[in-house]
Write a protein that holds these residues in place. Sequence first.
Motif, mmCIF file in Angstrom:
data_model
loop_
_atom_site.group_PDB
_atom_site.id
_atom_site.type_symbol
_atom_site.label_atom_id
_atom_site.label_comp_id
_atom_site.label_asym_id
_atom_site.label_seq_id
_atom_site.Cartn_x
_atom_site.Cartn_y
_atom_site.Cartn_z
ATOM 1 N N LEU A 30 15.066 4.110 -13.123
ATOM 2 C CA LEU A 30 14.070 4.122 -12.049
ATOM 3 C C LEU A 30 12.721 3.626 -12.549
ATOM 4 O O LEU A 30 12.084 2.759 -11.929
ATOM 5 N N VAL A 31 12.270 4.155 -13.685
ATOM 6 C CA VAL A 31 10.967 3.754 -14.225
ATOM 7 C C VAL A 31 10.987 2.282 -14.638
ATOM 8 O O VAL A 31 10.010 1.544 -14.427
ATOM 9 N N ALA A 32 12.109 1.832 -15.222
ATOM 10 C CA ALA A 32 12.200 0.431 -15.636
ATOM 11 C C ALA A 32 12.121 -0.510 -14.433
ATOM 12 O O ALA A 32 11.430 -1.538 -14.480
ATOM 13 N N VAL A 33 12.804 -0.165 -13.342
ATOM 14 C CA VAL A 33 12.759 -1.006 -12.143
ATOM 15 C C VAL A 33 11.365 -0.964 -11.519
ATOM 16 O O VAL A 33 10.855 -1.991 -11.038
ATOM 17 N N MET A 34 10.725 0.214 -11.514
ATOM 18 C CA MET A 34 9.366 0.309 -10.971
ATOM 19 C C MET A 34 8.401 -0.578 -11.759
ATOM 20 O O MET A 34 7.535 -1.242 -11.178
ATOM 21 N N GLU A 35 8.558 -0.603 -13.072
ATOM 22 C CA GLU A 35 7.682 -1.448 -13.881
ATOM 23 C C GLU A 35 7.967 -2.927 -13.644
ATOM 24 O O GLU A 35 7.049 -3.730 -13.472
ATOM 25 N N GLU A 36 9.270 -3.287 -13.621
ATOM 26 C CA GLU A 36 9.635 -4.693 -13.479
ATOM 27 C C GLU A 36 9.305 -5.243 -12.102
ATOM 28 O O GLU A 36 8.791 -6.357 -11.971
ATOM 29 N N SER A 37 9.624 -4.467 -11.062
ATOM 30 C CA SER A 37 9.438 -4.967 -9.694
ATOM 31 C C SER A 37 8.072 -4.641 -9.121
ATOM 32 O O SER A 37 7.649 -5.265 -8.145
ATOM 33 N N GLY A 38 7.362 -3.666 -9.688
ATOM 34 C CA GLY A 38 6.079 -3.241 -9.152
ATOM 35 C C GLY A 38 4.895 -3.649 -9.999
ATOM 36 O O GLY A 38 4.107 -4.526 -9.623
ATOM 37 N N LEU A 39 4.781 -3.043 -11.168
ATOM 38 C CA LEU A 39 3.607 -3.294 -11.997
ATOM 39 C C LEU A 39 3.524 -4.746 -12.445
ATOM 40 O O LEU A 39 2.440 -5.342 -12.469
ATOM 41 N N ASP A 40 4.656 -5.340 -12.808
ATOM 42 C CA ASP A 40 4.625 -6.728 -13.264
ATOM 43 C C ASP A 40 4.289 -7.705 -12.137
ATOM 44 O O ASP A 40 3.926 -8.858 -12.410
ATOM 45 N N ALA A 41 4.430 -7.257 -10.884
ATOM 46 C CA ALA A 41 4.132 -8.132 -9.752
ATOM 47 C C ALA A 41 2.690 -8.008 -9.280
ATOM 48 O O ALA A 41 2.269 -8.772 -8.395
ATOM 49 N N VAL A 42 1.923 -7.076 -9.819
ATOM 50 C CA VAL A 42 0.546 -6.875 -9.371
ATOM 51 C C VAL A 42 -0.306 -8.139 -9.543
ATOM 52 O O VAL A 42 -1.037 -8.529 -8.617
ATOM 53 N N PRO A 43 -0.270 -8.826 -10.683
ATOM 54 C CA PRO A 43 -1.137 -10.012 -10.821
ATOM 55 C C PRO A 43 -0.872 -11.091 -9.779
ATOM 56 O O PRO A 43 -1.823 -11.617 -9.185
ATOM 57 N N ILE A 44 0.397 -11.442 -9.548
ATOM 58 C CA ILE A 44 0.676 -12.519 -8.598
ATOM 59 C C ILE A 44 0.359 -12.094 -7.170
ATOM 60 O O ILE A 44 -0.158 -12.886 -6.372
ATOM 61 N N ILE B 295 14.415 -4.852 1.541
ATOM 62 C CA ILE B 295 14.535 -5.799 0.433
ATOM 63 C C ILE B 295 15.551 -5.314 -0.587
ATOM 64 O O ILE B 295 16.427 -6.071 -1.032
ATOM 65 N N ALA B 296 15.452 -4.048 -0.986
ATOM 66 C CA ALA B 296 16.401 -3.503 -1.960
ATOM 67 C C ALA B 296 17.816 -3.455 -1.394
ATOM 68 O O ALA B 296 18.793 -3.749 -2.104
ATOM 69 N N LEU B 297 17.932 -3.105 -0.122
ATOM 70 C CA LEU B 297 19.251 -3.035 0.514
ATOM 71 C C LEU B 297 19.945 -4.394 0.485
ATOM 72 O O LEU B 297 21.114 -4.499 0.079
ATOM 73 N N ILE B 298 19.230 -5.444 0.890
ATOM 74 C CA ILE B 298 19.834 -6.779 0.934
ATOM 75 C C ILE B 298 20.141 -7.283 -0.463
ATOM 76 O O ILE B 298 21.215 -7.842 -0.723
ATOM 77 N N GLY B 299 19.222 -7.098 -1.398
ATOM 78 C CA GLY B 299 19.448 -7.585 -2.756
ATOM 79 C C GLY B 299 20.639 -6.938 -3.426
ATOM 80 O O GLY B 299 21.466 -7.613 -4.052
ATOM 81 N N ALA C 200 20.783 3.198 -5.983
ATOM 82 C CA ALA C 200 19.798 4.253 -5.719
ATOM 83 C C ALA C 200 18.494 4.061 -6.502
ATOM 84 O O ALA C 200 17.403 4.153 -5.913
ATOM 85 N N PRO C 201 18.520 3.801 -7.822
ATOM 86 C CA PRO C 201 17.231 3.607 -8.521
ATOM 87 C C PRO C 201 16.436 2.423 -7.985
ATOM 88 O O PRO C 201 15.205 2.491 -7.885
ATOM 89 N N ARG C 202 17.096 1.354 -7.619
ATOM 90 C CA ARG C 202 16.385 0.178 -7.111
ATOM 91 C C ARG C 202 15.786 0.445 -5.732
ATOM 92 O O ARG C 202 14.663 0.009 -5.442
ATOM 93 N N VAL C 203 16.518 1.159 -4.890
ATOM 94 C CA VAL C 203 16.001 1.475 -3.557
ATOM 95 C C VAL C 203 14.778 2.376 -3.661
ATOM 96 O O VAL C 203 13.736 2.121 -3.035
ATOM 97 N N ARG D 261 10.679 -12.741 -5.543
ATOM 98 C CA ARG D 261 10.620 -12.449 -6.971
ATOM 99 C C ARG D 261 11.625 -11.391 -7.399
ATOM 100 O O ARG D 261 12.375 -11.571 -8.365
ATOM 101 N N THR D 262 11.667 -10.267 -6.685
ATOM 102 C CA THR D 262 12.458 -9.127 -7.120
ATOM 103 C C THR D 262 13.821 -9.077 -6.450
ATOM 104 O O THR D 262 14.821 -8.719 -7.076
ATOM 105 N N ASN D 263 13.862 -9.442 -5.159
ATOM 106 C CA ASN D 263 15.134 -9.399 -4.449
ATOM 107 C C ASN D 263 16.157 -10.310 -5.117
ATOM 108 O O ASN D 263 17.321 -9.928 -5.314
ATOM 109 N N SER D 264 15.755 -11.519 -5.482
ATOM 110 C CA SER D 264 16.675 -12.430 -6.164
ATOM 111 C C SER D 264 17.082 -11.893 -7.527
ATOM 112 O O SER D 264 18.224 -12.085 -7.966
#
Length: 377
Positions: free
Chosen positions: A160-174, A328-332, A261-264, A227-230
Motif C-alpha cells: 500500500l505504501v509503495a503504491v501510494m509513493e509511486e502513484s501519488g508522491l512521485d506524480a506531484v511534480p508533473i 482509475i484503479a478499477l479499470i487498470g 485492494a492495495p492499489r484501489v 501515468r499510473t493506470n497504464s
Amino acid sequence: MQEPQFDLFERDGRVQLVLRGAWTVSQIGSLDEALRAASNGLDSGNRPLIDCEQIAELDTAGAYLIDRTIREITAETPDIKGGEDAQALLIQARTVATRIEEAPKITEPGHGFIDLLERTGRGALHLWEELVESLSFFGAMLVSVAGVVLRPHKMRWTALVAVMEESGLDAVPIVAFLSFFVGMVVAFIGATTLSDFGATIFVVELVGFGLLRELAGVLAAIIIAGRTNSAFTAQIGAMKMRQEVDAMTTLGLEPMDVLVAPRVLAMVLMVPVLTFVAMVAGIAGGMTVSWMALDITPTVFLNRMQDYVPATQFWIGMSKAPVFGLVIALIGCRQGLQVGGSVQSLGQHTTKSVVQALFAIIVIDALFALFYMELGL
C-alpha cells in the motif's frame, strides 16, 4: 534405426498400406514422393487398411504422412491394424487434418449499409458485455476491499505504501507543473476576453470557479490515468504473462487481496491529495498572470477569491477525486488481469486501459456536473 519401407497395393477391392521400419520425422523425408507415386491410380470405395504391425517407431510427422496418403486415395476412414500407440497417433492425425479442412474461411468485412448495422450491433453488444464484466469486477473488488478494511491484519501495508509513493508522491511534480500552466492559460483567456468589457477583475472568479470546481480534479485524474493506470495494467499483465498470478492462487493467496485492494486504496487516498495540489498550483498560475498582466496583486487576488468564490466550489471539486481514483484503479487492475500470454495482448490491454479510464473520467465528471446542477450548487 530401421529405414522406413512400405507396400501400397489394392487387393480384393480394398487399398492396403503395409508399413515397416521407423516412421519418424528424421527418416520419412525421402518417402514423400514415393508415396505419391505409389498412390496414383489407386481408387477404392471400400475402407482402406493400414497394417502397422511391423512398424518399429512412429511419431506425429510419420502419422500425418501416412494419413495424408490414405486421404488422397479415398475419403473413407481406414481400418488400422497394429499397436495401440500407432493407432492412437493415426487417429489423432486424421482428427486434426479433418478439423483443419473444415475450418471456416476468412471473409473480408463488407462496406454496405447492412454491414454497417452489423458492426454497430456487434459494437453495442461488446459495450454491454464490457459494462457487465466491469460491474462484476467492481463487486468483487468491493468485497475484497471491505474484507481488508474490516480485518487490517490482512492488509499488505508495504504494498500500500509503495503504491501510494509511486502513484501519488512521485506524480506531484508533473501535476503541479501542468496545473500551474493550465491556471496561467485560463487567466490569459479571461484577461483577453474580459478586457473588451472592462471587467478584467473578474479573472479572479474565472480562475477560482474553473480550477476549484472542474479543471483541477479532471486534470489530475487525466494525468494519473495516463501515468499510473497504464503502469497498473502493465505490472499486473506482466505477472499474468509470467504466471505469477496463477502461482499466487496455487499458494492460497487471493489476487484481489494481494494486487487489487492495495492499489484501489492507494488511489482513493492519493487522487484527492493530487487534486488539492493541482488546485493550489493552478491558482498560483492564475495569480501569476493576474499580477504580471493585469496588475492584480496576490493580496487582492486572494482576498477577492475568498470573498466571491465560496468554499462550496472547493468541496465540489474534491468530492469527485475519490471516485476518479476508484475508477482509475478499477479499470487498470481489471485490464491487467485480462492480459493473455503474449506481449501483443499486454500492449492491447494497456492501451484499452488508458482509453477506458479517460472515457470514464469525462463521463463521470459530466454526471457530477448534472447532479450538482440539479442540487443548485
